[in-house]
Design a protein around this motif. Structure first.
Motif, PDB file in Angstrom:
ATOM      1  N   ARG A 368       0.611  -1.215   0.092  1.00 17.27           N
ATOM      2  CA  ARG A 368      -0.059  -0.125   0.559  1.00 17.27           C
ATOM      3  C   ARG A 368       0.252   1.098  -0.119  1.00 17.27           C
ATOM      4  N   GLY A 369       2.539   1.069  -0.388  1.00 19.75           N
ATOM      5  CA  GLY A 369       2.751   1.875  -0.782  1.00 19.75           C
ATOM      6  C   GLY A 369       3.963   2.998   0.565  1.00 19.75           C
ATOM      7  N   ILE A 370       3.449   2.212   1.499  1.00 15.78           N
ATOM      8  CA  ILE A 370       4.084   2.849   2.942  1.00 15.78           C
ATOM      9  C   ILE A 370       5.419   2.071   2.711  1.00 15.78           C
ATOM     10  N   LYS A 372       9.223   1.495   4.357  1.00 13.14           N
ATOM     11  CA  LYS A 372       8.830   0.504   5.197  1.00 13.14           C
ATOM     12  C   LYS A 372       9.961   0.871   6.903  1.00 13.14           C
ATOM     13  N   GLN A 373      10.046   1.897   6.888  1.00 12.22           N
ATOM     14  CA  GLN A 373      10.031   2.151   8.448  1.00 12.22           C
ATOM     15  C   GLN A 373       9.383   2.611   9.378  1.00 12.22           C
ATOM     16  N   LYS A 374       8.469   3.465   8.437  1.00 15.08           N
ATOM     17  CA  LYS A 374       6.961   3.604   9.452  1.00 15.08           C
ATOM     18  C   LYS A 374       5.840   2.301   8.990  1.00 15.08           C
ATOM     19  N   ALA A 375       6.350   1.344   8.001  1.00 10.30           N
ATOM     20  CA  ALA A 375       5.496   0.041   8.898  1.00 10.30           C
ATOM     21  C   ALA A 375       6.063  -0.661   9.632  1.00 10.30           C
ATOM     22  N   LEU A 376       6.812  -0.810   9.884  1.00 12.71           N
ATOM     23  CA  LEU A 376       8.125  -1.231  10.965  1.00 12.71           C
ATOM     24  C   LEU A 376       7.158  -0.671  12.797  1.00 12.71           C
ATOM     25  N   VAL A 377       7.287   0.531  12.079  1.00 12.55           N
ATOM     26  CA  VAL A 377       6.383   2.131  13.422  1.00 12.55           C
ATOM     27  C   VAL A 377       5.340   1.087  13.749  1.00 12.55           C
ATOM     28  N   MET A 378       4.651   1.715  12.451  1.00  9.30           N
ATOM     29  CA  MET A 378       2.494   0.470  12.810  1.00  9.30           C
ATOM     30  C   MET A 378       3.123  -0.500  13.112  1.00  9.30           C
ATOM     31  N   LEU A 379       3.383  -1.773  13.107  1.00 11.60           N
ATOM     32  CA  LEU A 379       3.183  -2.509  13.700  1.00 11.60           C
ATOM     33  C   LEU A 379       3.681  -3.316  14.698  1.00 11.60           C
ATOM     34  N   ASN A 380       4.828  -2.550  14.662  1.00 10.34           N
ATOM     35  CA  ASN A 380       5.632  -2.782  16.424  1.00 10.34           C
ATOM     36  C   ASN A 380       4.543  -2.698  17.246  1.00 10.34           C
ATOM     37  N   PHE A 381       3.842  -1.216  17.173  1.00 18.28           N
ATOM     38  CA  PHE A 381       2.994  -0.444  18.145  1.00 18.28           C
ATOM     39  C   PHE A 381       1.958  -1.077  17.973  1.00 18.28           C
TER      40      PHE A 381
ATOM     41  N   GLU B  73       7.228  -1.063  -2.150  1.00 15.90           N
ATOM     42  CA  GLU B  73       6.739   0.013  -1.518  1.00 15.90           C
ATOM     43  C   GLU B  73       7.360   0.997  -3.311  1.00 15.90           C
ATOM     44  N   GLU B  74       7.657   0.522  -3.538  1.00 18.11           N
ATOM     45  CA  GLU B  74       8.578   2.339  -4.387  1.00 18.11           C
ATOM     46  C   GLU B  74       7.222   0.644  -5.670  1.00 18.11           C
ATOM     47  N   ARG B  75       6.989  -0.048  -5.814  1.00 15.48           N
ATOM     48  CA  ARG B  75       6.262  -0.366  -7.219  1.00 15.48           C
ATOM     49  C   ARG B  75       4.699   0.477  -6.951  1.00 15.48           C
ATOM     50  N   ALA B  76       4.556   0.512  -5.274  1.00 15.64           N
ATOM     51  CA  ALA B  76       2.912   0.432  -4.690  1.00 15.64           C
ATOM     52  C   ALA B  76       2.985   1.893  -5.569  1.00 15.64           C
ATOM     53  N   GLN B  77       4.337   3.008  -4.960  1.00 12.63           N
ATOM     54  CA  GLN B  77       4.458   4.546  -5.253  1.00 12.63           C
ATOM     55  C   GLN B  77       3.892   4.676  -6.896  1.00 12.63           C
ATOM     56  N   ALA B  78       3.887   3.636  -7.562  1.00 12.80           N
ATOM     57  CA  ALA B  78       4.344   4.056  -8.960  1.00 12.80           C
ATOM     58  C   ALA B  78       2.922   4.057  -9.298  1.00 12.80           C
ATOM     59  N   GLY B  79       2.275   3.230  -8.928  1.00  9.42           N
ATOM     60  CA  GLY B  79       1.280   2.886  -9.417  1.00  9.42           C
ATOM     61  C   GLY B  79       0.405   1.745  -9.235  1.00  9.42           C
ATOM     62  N   SER B 102      -1.590   5.476   3.895  1.00 11.43           N
ATOM     63  CA  SER B 102      -0.914   4.572   3.129  1.00 11.43           C
ATOM     64  C   SER B 102      -1.402   5.922   1.711  1.00 11.43           C
ATOM     65  N   VAL B 103      -2.614   6.634   2.045  1.00  8.40           N
ATOM     66  CA  VAL B 103      -3.386   7.479   1.032  1.00  8.40           C
ATOM     67  C   VAL B 103      -2.159   8.763   1.270  1.00  8.40           C
ATOM     68  N   ASN B 104      -1.053   9.226   1.915  1.00 10.56           N
ATOM     69  CA  ASN B 104      -0.339  10.369   2.002  1.00 10.56           C
ATOM     70  C   ASN B 104       0.875  10.191   1.231  1.00 10.56           C
TER      71      ASN B 104
END
Lengths: 415, 253
Positions: A368-370, A372-381, B73-79, B102-104
């Motif tokens: 979903r474009g998040i 990796k660093q942010k995703a890990l924070v979300m999952l850890n928290f 995540e780059e693939r997702a960000q690329a659309g 995700s949206v942001n």
């Protein structure tokens, strides 16, 4: 022998109130106790060095307001450094609810004081002999109290204090009680609460031990469950210089159900110790305990989860799960599951782990474009946040979530 | 939009995709049908970059970039968007915080400003309504305790909010009753704007009654064995996959 404890025993002799006969019994037990060292099982991983020769004033003139929680609409009872500052006479209480000071003699206080809490807790005994200030909450049979009852317990700076909470829920009664403790200064506070829950009664309980910095906080919440009663308890703790909590849940009746969620978030160098004991003395009881910890750099957590199923407690169903996340190599967890089962027809599960990231969940967030660093924070928290989402009171969950998230983000930065 | 040339990919030691070619232009809807075990889900995972799905040979070009060189995540960000057949439950992360991040992230990648909480909430409410999910679901854990149908609708809600260039729908119809199927199909159709492309992976023809494809491909044993127009889906409906010379095992759980 610790100078502090010797001083406690000295001071206890001077306490004179209507509970004196009971306090005298506690004092006798206290005198038999030796100061815990490394070989004392209950204190194996928690040093009492900071308390051993502590000498702090026992009074303060500090004032404080209960922290506002949006949408909670609680009946607030406030202690500041052990002094009850709320005017009980000014409370507008719903029918079926009686709130008294511990200084006033009452049958309920007599029935509950020292009767739920096991007498082996050293600091519990200290609280027995020194806590002259306290609150006695009585919910009449068949009463449902919609507004939560919140006991706020502040410890300020350079002061020692002892507070007690006694709660009695009559048959079929229903109530929510919040023990909300905090403090950042150099202080010692002991805070013990006893809950006597009658047949078919339901208690929703929260304990927030949000002590930080130099604070030393030692306390316990102890529950006795009668037939078909239900307990839903959530404990959220920080570490502080030293935080030690003992929780006892005693199934004294049949078909009782206890759910106990707890989460601890330790900032760097903090110390947190939780000992929970579930006593299944009677048949057909169920217990579900989830303990989750996130431990920052050079912080130390101790979790001891004991389930004791007595011989008569057939058809017991008990589960305890402890998961911990260490944020750095310097973080430490000492987790010890203890199972003692003397009945043969029971279901019991017990587990303790150091958590790892769920790869499938991580992949999902990444798709979903998040980052990796942010995703890990979300999952850890998320791992601790789950306990917050599970709290039945929405106002409390919404108040707590951003506070814990901020603490977690600060921990990540410093670890 | 997407060009796949001679793609071979394996999972662990087993080669699943064996020489797949596909060309998708902007605005097109391609259906990929096939029996179980043909590699339909694998294709989505390989394109999204899932760990453990290894490309042995071939090329994938996505809007001028080498897709296979990019992180997930780059693939997702690329659309690129993948709607999962079995979305994972993440109890401690709320839908709200997850979708806002995700949206942001997507907006940032497109060079747009991040949404404020109020703007995000407005958008989320509209999307919720569109796929017929109750608002309180935003507060719940990601997919936590959702029924199969709710999970599928959540995937479509994400598709609506993330506005990808290419969406791969992996069996978005499986386990849905006709009403839920219609909600999912309407959600997808609302996103067809002549620019956005779709790969609709399905075992059955039924979804294609609601989402009309421009092209239908039959995937069997790791490659496309037949391509045609919507009429090809009807043929499959009538005769099954038996003509491929292998037994169709039917829908697996």
């Amino acid at each position: 022998m610790s100078q502090w404890l010797a001083h406690v025993i000295e001071r206890a002799a001077a306490v004179d109130d209507w509970l004196s006969p009971v306090r005298a019994e506690a004092l006798a037990k206290l005198k038999e106790q030796s100061w815990p060292g490394r070989r004392t099982e209950a204190w194996r991983y928690t040093s009492l060095h900071a308390v051993e020769n502590l000498s702090l004033p026992t009074e303060s003139n500090a004032q404080a307001e209960a922290p506002a929680i949006k949408g909670l609409d609680a009946i607030d009872l406030v202690f500041v450094d052990g002094r009850l500052t709320s005017d009980l006479a000014a409370l507008n209480l719903p029918e079926g609810l009686t709130i008294r000071s511990l200084t006033d003699k009452s049958d309920i206080a007599e029935q509950v004081f020292t009767q739920v809490k096991p007498s082996h807790h050293l600091f519990g005994l200290v609280n027995d002999v020194l806590a002259t200030q306290g609150i006695v909450i009585e919910v009449a049979a068949n009463a449902t109290i919609e507004r939560p009852i919140r006991v706020v317990n502040f410890a300020t700076d350079n002061v020692e204090s002892h507070t007690r909470v006694l709660v009695s829920l009559g048959d079929n009664a229903k109530a929510t009680v919040i023990e909300h403790g905090s403090g950042t200064g150099h202080s010692l506070n002991t805070a013990f609460a006893e809950y006597d829950i009658a047949d078919n009664a339901r208690l929703e309980h929260y304990r927030f031990a949000l002590h930080q910095g130099e604070a030393i906080h030692v306390g316990g919440s102890h529950f006795k469950l009668a037939n078909k009663s239900r307990l839903n308890s959530t404990l959220i703790g920080y570490g502080s210089q030293l935080t030690r909590l003992d929780v006892d849940i005693i199934h004294a009746g049949e078909h009782a159900h206890a759910k106990f969620n707890n989460a601890y978030l330790l900032a760097p160098k903090e110390h947190f110790d939780l000992h929970s004991t579930i006593e299944h003395a009677m048949p057909n009881g169920t217990t579900e305990e989830n303990a989750r910890g996130i431990i920052g750099d050079k912080a130390k957590a101790v979790f001891n989860g004991r389930i004791h199923i007595h011989r008569d407690a057939q058809k017991t169903l008990a589960e305890l799960n402890n998961r911990n996340l260490l944020l750095s190599r310097g973080a430490q967890i000492n987790t010890k599951p203890e199972l003692e089962i003397y009945a043969d027809d029971v279901q019991c599960a017990h587990g303790a782990t150091v958590a790892e990231i769920d790869e499938e969940a991580l992949y999902y967030l990444l798709t979903r474009g998040i980052d990796k660093q942010k995703a890990l924070v979300m999952l850890n928290f998320g791992f601790v946040q789950e306990m917050v989402f599970d709290m039945p009171n929405e106002a409390l969950a919404e108040w707590l979530q951003p506070i814990l998230k901020q603490r977690f983000e600060d921990m990540m930065e410093r670890s | 939009m997407l060009t796949i040339k001679d793609l071979h990919a394996r999972v662990e030691e087993k080669t699943i995709i064996k020489g797949l070619n596909l060309e998708i232009k902007p605005g097109e809807v391609h259906a990929i049908m096939g029996p179980n075990g043909a590699g339909k889900s694998t294709l989505g995972y390989v394109l999204s970059g899932r760990d453990g799905y290894e490309v042995e040979q071939g090329e994938v070009n996505f809007n001028g970039a080498n897709l296979l060189d990019m992180e997930v995540e780059e693939r997702a960000q690329a659309g690129l968007f993948l709607a999962f057949q079995y979305p994972v439950e993440i109890p401690g992360v709320s839908n709200m915080e997850f979708m806002k991040e995700s949206v942001n992230a997507m907006r940032k990648a497109r060079g747009e400003d991040e949404l404020s909480s109020a703007e995000f909430l407005k958008m989320a409410k509209e999307a919720c309504k569109q796929v017929n999910l109750p608002l309180d679901f935003l507060k719940r854990g990601v997919n936590e305790g959702f029924s199969g149908g709710e999970k599928k609708r959540n995937e479509i809600m994400q598709l609506i909010m993330l506005k990808p260039k290419l969406a791969i729908l992996d069996e978005s119809d499986s386990g849905l009753d006709v009403d839920a199927l219609q909600v999912v199909a309407n959600g997808v159709n609302s996103q067809r704007d002549g620019e956005r492309s779709f790969i609709v992976v399905t075992h059955y023809q039924r979804l294609l009654d609601f989402i009309e494809p421009d092209y239908v491909h039959i995937l069997a044993q790791g490659k496309i064995v037949k391509s045609g127009g919507p009429e090809l889906a009807k043929e499959v409906e009538a005769s099954g996959y038996a003509w491929l010379g292998q037994a169709d095992e039917g829908e697996k759980a």
